[in-house]
Enzyme design. Structure first.
Site, PDB file in Angstrom:
ATOM      1  CG  PHE A  41       6.516   1.152 -12.000  1.00 59.21           C
ATOM      2  CD1 PHE A  41       6.512   1.398 -13.356  1.00 59.21           C
ATOM      3  CD2 PHE A  41       7.687   0.681 -11.411  1.00 59.21           C
ATOM      4  CE1 PHE A  41       7.645   1.165 -14.133  1.00 59.21           C
ATOM      5  CE2 PHE A  41       8.814   0.445 -12.168  1.00 59.21           C
ATOM      6  CZ  PHE A  41       8.807   0.690 -13.536  1.00 59.21           C
ATOM      7  NE  ARG A  42      -0.924   6.661  -9.889  1.00 57.68           N
ATOM      8  CZ  ARG A  42      -0.886   7.955  -9.599  1.00 57.68           C
ATOM      9  NH1 ARG A  42      -0.055   8.767 -10.263  1.00 57.68           N
ATOM     10  NH2 ARG A  42      -1.663   8.450  -8.652  1.00 57.68           N
ATOM     11  CG  LEU A  43       4.013   0.108  -7.198  1.00 57.58           C
ATOM     12  CD1 LEU A  43       4.920  -1.102  -7.400  1.00 57.58           C
ATOM     13  CD2 LEU A  43       2.589  -0.340  -6.876  1.00 57.58           C
ATOM     14  CG  HIS A  44       2.884   6.888  -4.828  1.00 59.22           C
ATOM     15  ND1 HIS A  44       3.866   7.121  -5.768  1.00 59.22           N
ATOM     16  CD2 HIS A  44       1.686   7.169  -5.437  1.00 59.22           C
ATOM     17  CE1 HIS A  44       3.298   7.543  -6.898  1.00 59.22           C
ATOM     18  NE2 HIS A  44       1.987   7.575  -6.711  1.00 59.22           N
TER      19      HIS A  44
END
Length: 211
Positions: free
Chosen positions: A187-190
């Protein structure tokens, strides 16, 4: 160059934000990439700037690293070489798609010592050493035949003996002021962790960044 001692205690839990030394962490990630990348795990995008401030970027190969910096080799008379020598600054980006990881490095650059460049040059295949003489890198080339003619000329010149390193061909060392590690997460929560220091011999500070 000496190998970097890996601090395995910092890395075994999988949370790279706990690492205290960016060089140790870099070595761990590069070793992982050597096992998973199909080609050139040491490939990086190198960014320079010209006299107008316009950036240039191209792929090169990392040939060594330790706590003194990151080393690659080039023709000093090429566009890349001239920009590196003029600005004295550069940036690197490693991206390993198989691992979903990226490392960005920024800092100053300077030529390596002649002895270090000579040692690496002697380790190259003979054809590559001939190529360092034959190619006027980045300058206009009238035809492929003209390049092959230069290769033939220097092959004949050096025969079967030693091939000295050209004065215009050597290594550059990037001394990092910042090293940022990035790891893909759902979810692009890198995960992003930035190491910085104010001087080449200074202590590193570390902070997490929003993805």
């Amino acid at each position: 160059m000496t190998d970097i001692n890996k601090n395995t205690e910092e890395l075994t839990n999988g949370d790279f934000s706990e690492a205290a030394n960016p060089f140790s962490l870099f070595g761990e990630w590069l070793e992982d990439a050597s096992k998973s990348e199909p080609n050139d795990p040491n490939a990086l995008a190198l960014s320079t700037v010209d006299e107008t401030g316009l950036p240039n970027v191209r792929m090169v190969l990392l040939k060594g690293f330790d706590e003194a910096g990151f080393v690659f080799y080039t023709n000093f008379e090429s566009t890349k070489g001239r920009e590196l020598l003029s600005a004295g600054k550069a940036a690197m980006c490693f991206h390993w798609k198989s691992l979903r990881r990226q490392i960005r490095i920024r800092g100053t650059v300077a030529p390596v010592a002649d002895a270090e460049a000579d040692e690496y040059y002697r380790s190259r295949p003979r054809g590559s050493r001939i190529g360092a003489w034959a190619s006027m890198q980045s300058r206009p080339l009238e035809s492929r035949f003209a390049l092959e003619k230069e290769v033939a000329k220097y092959t004949a010149k050096f025969g079967v003996g030693d091939i000295p390193r050209p004065d215009h061909w050597s290594g550059m060392r990037l001394v990092p002021a910042s090293i940022e590690f990035w790891h893909d997460r759902p979810f692009r929560l890198h995960d992003r962790v930035l190491f910085q220091r104010s001087a080449p011999d200074g202590a590193w500070t570390k902070e997490r960044l929003y993805p």
